[in-house]
Scaffold this active site. Sequence first.
Site, mmCIF file in Angstrom:
data_model
loop_
_atom_site.group_PDB
_atom_site.id
_atom_site.type_symbol
_atom_site.label_atom_id
_atom_site.label_comp_id
_atom_site.label_asym_id
_atom_site.label_seq_id
_atom_site.Cartn_x
_atom_site.Cartn_y
_atom_site.Cartn_z
ATOM 1 N N ASP A 157 0.865 -1.171 0.000
ATOM 2 C CA ASP A 157 0.000 0.000 0.000
ATOM 3 C C ASP A 157 0.917 1.243 0.000
ATOM 4 O OD1 ASP A 157 -2.324 1.655 0.721
ATOM 5 O OD2 ASP A 157 -1.449 1.681 2.729
ATOM 6 N N ASP A 200 -2.067 -0.219 5.700
ATOM 7 C CA ASP A 200 -2.507 0.379 6.971
ATOM 8 C C ASP A 200 -3.977 0.780 6.967
ATOM 9 O OD1 ASP A 200 -2.250 2.526 5.117
ATOM 10 O OD2 ASP A 200 -2.388 3.893 6.830
ATOM 11 N N ASP A 225 0.051 5.193 1.051
ATOM 12 C CA ASP A 225 -0.053 6.149 2.174
ATOM 13 C C ASP A 225 -0.114 5.413 3.518
ATOM 14 O OD1 ASP A 225 -0.521 9.022 1.043
ATOM 15 O OD2 ASP A 225 -1.664 7.665 -0.238
HETATM 16 O O1 LIG Z 1 -4.457 3.081 -0.365
HETATM 17 P P1 LIG Z 1 -3.575 4.148 0.171
HETATM 18 O O2 LIG Z 1 -2.276 4.270 -0.588
HETATM 19 O O3 LIG Z 1 -3.344 4.024 1.648
HETATM 20 O O4 LIG Z 1 -4.373 5.488 -0.093
HETATM 21 C C1 LIG Z 1 -5.497 5.812 0.727
HETATM 22 C C2 LIG Z 1 -5.706 7.294 0.702
HETATM 23 O O5 LIG Z 1 -4.445 7.865 1.017
HETATM 24 C C3 LIG Z 1 -4.302 9.272 0.949
HETATM 25 O O6 LIG Z 1 -4.943 9.855 2.078
HETATM 26 C C4 LIG Z 1 -4.308 9.505 3.303
HETATM 27 O O7 LIG Z 1 -2.971 10.027 3.310
HETATM 28 C C5 LIG Z 1 -2.870 11.476 3.262
HETATM 29 C C6 LIG Z 1 -1.408 11.854 3.167
HETATM 30 O O8 LIG Z 1 -0.670 11.331 4.238
HETATM 31 C C7 LIG Z 1 -3.578 12.056 4.494
HETATM 32 O O9 LIG Z 1 -3.515 13.481 4.469
HETATM 33 C C8 LIG Z 1 -5.035 11.589 4.522
HETATM 34 O O10 LIG Z 1 -5.671 12.028 5.704
HETATM 35 C C9 LIG Z 1 -5.111 10.056 4.464
HETATM 36 O O11 LIG Z 1 -6.460 9.622 4.342
HETATM 37 C C10 LIG Z 1 -4.831 9.809 -0.349
HETATM 38 O O12 LIG Z 1 -4.774 11.222 -0.332
HETATM 39 C C11 LIG Z 1 -6.214 9.304 -0.668
HETATM 40 O O13 LIG Z 1 -6.608 9.732 -1.941
HETATM 41 C C12 LIG Z 1 -6.148 7.779 -0.682
HETATM 42 O O14 LIG Z 1 -7.400 7.227 -1.009
#
Ligand SMILES: O=P(O)(O)OC[C@H]1O[C@H](O[C@H]2O[C@H](CO)[C@@H](O)[C@H](O)[C@H]2O)[C@H](O)[C@@H](O)[C@@H]1O
Length: 368
Positions: free
Chosen positions: A114, A306, A116
Site C-alpha cells: 500500500d 494500513d 499512504d
Molecule cells: O491506499 P492508500 O495508498 O493508503 O491510499 C489511501 C488514501 O491515502 C491518501 O490519504 C491519506 O494520506 C494522506 C497523506 O498522508 C492524508 O492526508 C489523509 O488524511 C489520508 O487519508 C490519499 O490522499 C487518498 O486519496 C487515498 O485514497
Amino acid sequence: MTNQQNVVVLDVISRGVSNVLPRSSLPVPKSFSPQDLKMLLMKRFEAENGGAKISAWVDSMRASSPTRIKSSTTASLPETDDTSSWIVHHPSALSMFEQIVAASKGKQIVMFLDYDGTLSPIVEDPDQAFMPKEMRATVRDVARYFPTAIVTGRCRDKVYSFVKLAGLYYAGSHGMDIKGPSKSCKYKKGNQGVLFQAASEFLPMIDEVYKDLVEKTKSIPGTKVENNKFCVSVHFRCVDEKSWAALAEQVRSVLNHYPKLKLTQGRKVLEIRPTIKWDKGRALEFLLESLGYANSTNVLPVYIGDDRSDEDAFKVLRERGQGFGILVSKLPKETNASYSLQEPSEVKEFLKRLVDWKKMSQRAAKCA
Ligand SMILES: O=P(O)(O)OC[C@H]1O[C@H](O[C@H]2O[C@H](CO)[C@@H](O)[C@H](O)[C@H]2O)[C@H](O)[C@@H](O)[C@@H]1O
C-alpha cells in the site's frame, strides 16, 4: 429497512417510477434498471431519515480508520491488556521474520505494498505525501528480487509520481486501474504489458461528482477533494470537528444523485467509489493471475497496508490460506491481517531484511 418499507419499495417498482420520484427532489438517471430504482428509493428513504444517518457518519468519521478493535473481543480483559492481547494475535512481522521466510521455502514471494501510511508517513496535505529517499531505494531493491505491486487508493499516475520506480506493477484507484511494469521485467509474461481498468464507464460520472463535491464543500474550511480517477476522496483531516456534520451532509446531498456510487471511509477521508465488486482484494487476485500464479501453491503473497481498504486484500489471503497480511498500525485494530508493523520505518526495516535474506540465500545456493 422494515418489512413495511420493503413492501412499499417493491410496490413502487411494480407500479413504475413516474408518480413516485418528483424530479425536483431526486433526479432520475436517463436509463435505469429496477435495481437502480430500488437504490434511488432507498436513498430517498435515507434522505428522509437524514439526521440519524449523518450522525452515524460523523460517529464513523470520529472513529476514523481502520476500525479499532471491538471491546467485545477483549471484554473479559482489563483495558490495559488490549494491546498485549492484540499483539499475541497479530505479532510483529519483524519478530516473526524467520517464520515468514521459512514459509516461503520453495515458493515465490510476491510483494504487495500500500502507499499512504505504509511507504510514506501520513501528513496533513495529501499532495505532500512524498516517499522518503531511503524507502524508495529499499522498494527498488525489493522489486529486483520479488515481483512487486503498489496497491493504492490514489490515482495511478499520482502514486507513480511519488514512487517513481519502473519495474513495478501499479494498482491505483483501490485496484480499479492496474498497469504492469513500463520497462522490461523478468516477471512479466512474454512482452505483453498488463493494463486493466475495472470501471472505465464510471469515468465521466466520477469527474462530474468530483466537480460537484468541490463546489459543495468549498465553504467548509480545510476540506480537500481529491480526484483519484475512478474514485474521489474527500479529506477532513484539516476540517474543524464542529464542521464534520455539515461536510457529511454536503457529501450525502451529492451522493443522493448517484445510485451507482457508494461511500467508504479511510483515514480521515470519505471515499466515493463505483458500486462494483472490485477492490484491493480483487486486484491482488488479478495480479497473481497475471504473474501466472492463479491456482498455484508455489507462491507466497505478502501484503502490507494500513488502511481499511487493505482489509479486502488481507481477507483474500486469509480465505486462500496463502501468504500473509501485515497491518501497519500502532494501535490495536480489528483486522484480517496475520502480523503487524508499527509504522513506515518498520516497514522499511522489514523490507530490507527480506532483501538481505534473499541475497544471502542466493549466495548460499551458488556456493552449494
Ligand atoms: O491506499 P492508500 O495508498 O493508503 O491510499 C489511501 C488514501 O491515502 C491518501 O490519504 C491519506 O494520506 C494522506 C497523506 O498522508 C492524508 O492526508 C489523509 O488524511 C489520508 O487519508 C490519499 O490522499 C487518498 O486519496 C487515498 O485514497
